[in-house]
Design an enzyme around this catalytic site. Structure first.
Site, PDB file in Angstrom:
ATOM      1  N   ASP A  28       0.848  -1.193   0.000  1.00  0.00           N
ATOM      2  CA  ASP A  28       0.000   0.000   0.000  1.00  0.00           C
ATOM      3  C   ASP A  28       0.889   1.252   0.000  1.00  0.00           C
ATOM      4  O   ASP A  28       1.901   1.312   0.702  1.00  0.00           O
ATOM      5  CB  ASP A  28      -0.904  -0.003   1.247  1.00  0.00           C
ATOM      6  CG  ASP A  28      -2.063   0.974   1.122  1.00  0.00           C
ATOM      7  OD1 ASP A  28      -3.225   0.512   1.090  1.00  0.00           O
ATOM      8  OD2 ASP A  28      -1.810   2.198   1.066  1.00  0.00           O
ATOM      9  N   ASN A  84     -12.735  -3.299   2.963  1.00  0.00           N
ATOM     10  CA  ASN A  84     -13.675  -2.193   3.093  1.00  0.00           C
ATOM     11  C   ASN A  84     -14.662  -2.238   1.925  1.00  0.00           C
ATOM     12  O   ASN A  84     -14.254  -2.407   0.775  1.00  0.00           O
ATOM     13  CB  ASN A  84     -12.931  -0.853   3.093  1.00  0.00           C
ATOM     14  CG  ASN A  84     -12.037  -0.702   4.311  1.00  0.00           C
ATOM     15  OD1 ASN A  84     -12.375  -1.145   5.401  1.00  0.00           O
ATOM     16  ND2 ASN A  84     -10.874  -0.076   4.128  1.00  0.00           N
ATOM     17  N   GLY A  90     -15.806   2.592   4.160  1.00  0.00           N
ATOM     18  CA  GLY A  90     -14.557   3.324   3.982  1.00  0.00           C
ATOM     19  C   GLY A  90     -13.801   2.947   2.723  1.00  0.00           C
ATOM     20  O   GLY A  90     -12.608   3.226   2.596  1.00  0.00           O
ATOM     21  N   GLN A  91     -14.500   2.339   1.757  1.00  0.00           N
ATOM     22  CA  GLN A  91     -13.829   1.963   0.515  1.00  0.00           C
ATOM     23  C   GLN A  91     -13.528   3.205  -0.312  1.00  0.00           C
ATOM     24  O   GLN A  91     -14.407   4.056  -0.502  1.00  0.00           O
ATOM     25  CB  GLN A  91     -14.715   0.999  -0.294  1.00  0.00           C
ATOM     26  CG  GLN A  91     -14.026   0.451  -1.540  1.00  0.00           C
ATOM     27  CD  GLN A  91     -14.866  -0.602  -2.271  1.00  0.00           C
ATOM     28  OE1 GLN A  91     -16.024  -0.857  -1.909  1.00  0.00           O
ATOM     29  NE2 GLN A  91     -14.286  -1.200  -3.294  1.00  0.00           N
ATOM     30  N   SER A  92     -12.285   3.314  -0.779  1.00  0.00           N
ATOM     31  CA  SER A  92     -11.915   4.481  -1.585  1.00  0.00           C
ATOM     32  C   SER A  92     -11.486   4.103  -2.997  1.00  0.00           C
ATOM     33  O   SER A  92     -11.502   4.951  -3.891  1.00  0.00           O
ATOM     34  CB  SER A  92     -10.803   5.284  -0.894  1.00  0.00           C
ATOM     35  OG  SER A  92      -9.641   4.507  -0.763  1.00  0.00           O
ATOM     36  N   HIS A  97     -10.292  -5.415  -2.993  1.00  0.00           N
ATOM     37  CA  HIS A  97      -8.945  -5.641  -2.462  1.00  0.00           C
ATOM     38  C   HIS A  97      -9.013  -6.084  -1.011  1.00  0.00           C
ATOM     39  O   HIS A  97      -9.867  -5.631  -0.257  1.00  0.00           O
ATOM     40  CB  HIS A  97      -8.057  -4.390  -2.587  1.00  0.00           C
ATOM     41  CG  HIS A  97      -8.688  -3.133  -2.083  1.00  0.00           C
ATOM     42  ND1 HIS A  97      -9.653  -2.448  -2.796  1.00  0.00           N
ATOM     43  CD2 HIS A  97      -8.518  -2.428  -0.941  1.00  0.00           C
ATOM     44  CE1 HIS A  97     -10.036  -1.384  -2.123  1.00  0.00           C
ATOM     45  NE2 HIS A  97      -9.368  -1.347  -0.971  1.00  0.00           N
TER      46      HIS A  97
HETATM   47  P1  5GP Z   1      -9.720   1.308   0.599  1.00  0.00           P
HETATM   48  O1  5GP Z   1      -9.779   2.642   1.296  1.00  0.00           O
HETATM   49  O2  5GP Z   1     -10.477   1.357  -0.710  1.00  0.00           O
HETATM   50  O3  5GP Z   1     -10.110   0.145   1.443  1.00  0.00           O
HETATM   51  O4  5GP Z   1      -8.198   1.041   0.279  1.00  0.00           O
HETATM   52  C1  5GP Z   1      -7.541   1.587  -0.818  1.00  0.00           C
HETATM   53  C2  5GP Z   1      -6.086   1.560  -0.507  1.00  0.00           C
HETATM   54  O5  5GP Z   1      -5.386   1.792  -1.696  1.00  0.00           O
HETATM   55  C3  5GP Z   1      -5.646   2.630   0.488  1.00  0.00           C
HETATM   56  O6  5GP Z   1      -5.058   2.013   1.621  1.00  0.00           O
HETATM   57  C4  5GP Z   1      -4.646   3.467  -0.305  1.00  0.00           C
HETATM   58  O7  5GP Z   1      -3.550   3.898   0.468  1.00  0.00           O
HETATM   59  C5  5GP Z   1      -4.225   2.513  -1.408  1.00  0.00           C
HETATM   60  N1  5GP Z   1      -3.822   3.162  -2.634  1.00  0.00           N
HETATM   61  C6  5GP Z   1      -4.495   4.150  -3.293  1.00  0.00           C
HETATM   62  N2  5GP Z   1      -3.845   4.503  -4.409  1.00  0.00           N
HETATM   63  C7  5GP Z   1      -2.736   3.714  -4.465  1.00  0.00           C
HETATM   64  C8  5GP Z   1      -1.666   3.620  -5.405  1.00  0.00           C
HETATM   65  O8  5GP Z   1      -1.586   4.326  -6.407  1.00  0.00           O
HETATM   66  N3  5GP Z   1      -0.703   2.689  -5.142  1.00  0.00           N
HETATM   67  C9  5GP Z   1      -0.747   1.888  -4.037  1.00  0.00           C
HETATM   68  N4  5GP Z   1       0.253   1.014  -3.870  1.00  0.00           N
HETATM   69  N5  5GP Z   1      -1.748   1.960  -3.135  1.00  0.00           N
HETATM   70  C10 5GP Z   1      -2.732   2.857  -3.355  1.00  0.00           C
END
Ligand code: 5GP
Length: 111
Positions: A28, A84, A90-92, A97
């Site tokens: 990450d 998430n 909290g999914q972004s 994943h």
């Molecule tokens: P979410 O918030 O959707 O559960 O997790 C998304 C994750 O993707 C976050 O922890 C964020 O730091 C990671 N992330 C977002 N953009 C990138 C990227 O360009 N490269 C990597 N390695 N991680 C990313």
């Protein structure tokens, strides 16, 4: 297309720790623990909510790969997996994943 598809296609760099026909694991970019890796299907499934019966094999494979990736990362003392889902989850990034977090004792419950 999300940023994760660009990582799969090597359009943007990532620190990849595992790859096979169905999935990819990479560190990450904003680690929330000493070790923080994301394990994703190569198929751009939006979230757990978007899984269909056609995804049974890939979803099973993803889960089966968690302990293998964790072992590769040296997480013998344990780790946390987080998925998430949606806005309140909290999914972004809207490509399924599994977060694999470890390298220290993690508190519970999460926020
Ligand atoms: P979410 O918030 O959707 O559960 O997790 C998304 C994750 O993707 C976050 O922890 C964020 O730091 C990671 N992330 C977002 N953009 C990138 C990227 O360009 N490269 C990597 N390695 N991680 C990313």
């Amino acid at each position: 297309m999300t940023i994760f598809t660009k990582i799969i296609e090597r359009e943007i760099p990532a620190d990849i720790v595992h790859e096979d026909d169905l999935c990819l694991a990479f560190h990450d970019v904003s680690p929330q623990a000493p070790t923080h890796v994301l394990l994703i299907p190569k198929k751009p499934i939006v979230s757990l909510d978007a899984l269909t019966a056609d995804d049974t094999a890939v979803a099973g494979h993803l889960l089966m790969m968690v302990p293998q990736v964790a072992a590769k990362l040296g997480l013998e003392q344990g780790y946390r997996t987080v998925v998430n889902t949606g806005e309140h989850g909290g999914q972004s990034v809207f490509h399924l994943h599994i977060h694999i977090l470890g390298g220290r004792a993690l508190s519970w419950p999460p926020g």
